[in-house]
Design an enzyme around this catalytic site. Sequence first.
Site, PDB file in Angstrom:
ATOM      1  N   HIS A  77       0.875  -1.179   0.000  1.00 33.93           N
ATOM      2  CA  HIS A  77       0.000   0.000   0.000  1.00 33.93           C
ATOM      3  C   HIS A  77       0.906   1.222   0.000  1.00 33.93           C
ATOM      4  O   HIS A  77       1.725   1.400   0.898  1.00 33.93           O
ATOM      5  CB  HIS A  77      -0.925  -0.002   1.222  1.00 33.93           C
ATOM      6  N   CYS A  78       0.767   2.050  -1.019  1.00 37.74           N
ATOM      7  CA  CYS A  78       1.709   3.158  -1.199  1.00 37.74           C
ATOM      8  C   CYS A  78       1.084   4.479  -0.767  1.00 37.74           C
ATOM      9  O   CYS A  78       0.058   4.897  -1.323  1.00 37.74           O
ATOM     10  CB  CYS A  78       2.137   3.230  -2.674  1.00 37.74           C
ATOM     11  N   VAL A  79       1.705   5.126   0.220  1.00 37.67           N
ATOM     12  CA  VAL A  79       1.155   6.392   0.696  1.00 37.67           C
ATOM     13  C   VAL A  79       1.304   7.504  -0.337  1.00 37.67           C
ATOM     14  O   VAL A  79       0.494   8.419  -0.391  1.00 37.67           O
ATOM     15  CB  VAL A  79       1.813   6.846   2.022  1.00 37.67           C
TER      16      VAL A  79
ATOM     17  N   VAL B 179      -1.625   7.108  -2.541  1.00 38.22           N
ATOM     18  CA  VAL B 179      -2.888   6.947  -1.806  1.00 38.22           C
ATOM     19  C   VAL B 179      -3.701   5.792  -2.378  1.00 38.22           C
ATOM     20  O   VAL B 179      -4.913   5.896  -2.605  1.00 38.22           O
ATOM     21  CB  VAL B 179      -3.716   8.255  -1.809  1.00 38.22           C
ATOM     22  N   ASN B 180      -3.029   4.696  -2.642  1.00 39.65           N
ATOM     23  CA  ASN B 180      -3.687   3.549  -3.270  1.00 39.65           C
ATOM     24  C   ASN B 180      -2.814   2.317  -3.035  1.00 39.65           C
ATOM     25  O   ASN B 180      -1.634   2.436  -2.711  1.00 39.65           O
ATOM     26  CB  ASN B 180      -3.823   3.810  -4.779  1.00 39.65           C
TER      27      ASN B 180
END
Length: 311
Positions: free
Chosen positions: A158-160, A163-164
């Site tokens: 999950h990549c900040v 945002v996805n």
Amino acid sequence: MAWNVFKFCTALRGLGSVMILMVLGVVGVSYYAVVLTNYGPTLFESGGVASFTAFAVVLFHGLLAMLLWSYFSVVLTDPGGVPPNWRPVIMDEEGGEAVPLVGSEFSSPILFMQHQSTLISDPGDPRIRFCKKCNQFKPPRSHHCSVCGRCVLKMDHHCVWVVNCVGALNYKFFLLFLLYTFLETTLVTLSLLPHFIAFFNDGEIPGTPGALATTFLTFVLNLAFALSVLGFLIMHISLVMGNTTTIEAYEKKATPKWRYDLGRRKNFEQQVFGIDKRYWLIPVYSEEDLRRIPELEGLEYPTNPDLDSRL
Ligand SMILES: [Zn+2]
Ligand SMILES: [Zn+2]
């Protein structure tokens, strides 16, 4: 310090779409420092004929367009969720036929095991995976994301920054985002390097104090990003070559032979980038690739028979 940019960002998980504004802010500041205060005046003074500067400005805009296209493709593309009522397909050991599991009696893994005991010799079969949180079967290589609150197909992480989740349907776009971010931040760093050196040599530096501060900040930011993204990019190139996700890289430590490893070329083309070379560098798949490569849908993955003694 630079290597910790991504670790630092896991602490910013709760910020959500503020991260998009942060990315656009870094892009905006870099644009101001490179185009408006650095190359712009040079081009203006030379009447637009300074060939190296003109080349750098065109390259900057080209890379920026690709970076933003890839970035918003990762942000806006659903990484892939599990279709409702999805059931594992098990190969019938006697007939060698695919047997889809259907019927409401297989709604729990315990019932499923009882009914399918003739097909599955090992009740701990890793091919049968069930998510208790989503209360549904998990397709191969999918994982539950606690931030998204659902199972994501071929979940990488999950990549900040986007945002996805990064998963089956947007992994290629994420890799292109890394590539173009590395190229763009390297170009910005090299463009501003002479100013940075001049600053410490007490040389003649044109511009207002505000412009100088922005140039300095942009140089440091872009250098930090270039180094961080380079580390990340190298890691993902090795993951793609082995057909492994970041999550699976941890699982792989316990399994020396990775059953999804189909060889470098197939791992690259048929699992991530597509066969059509014209689409390798843009965040899009060709219609034909989407039709002929079922793995791009994220639900089924062939295993290497030489490496998987179970199949
Ligand atoms: Zn789940
Ligand atoms: Zn997620």
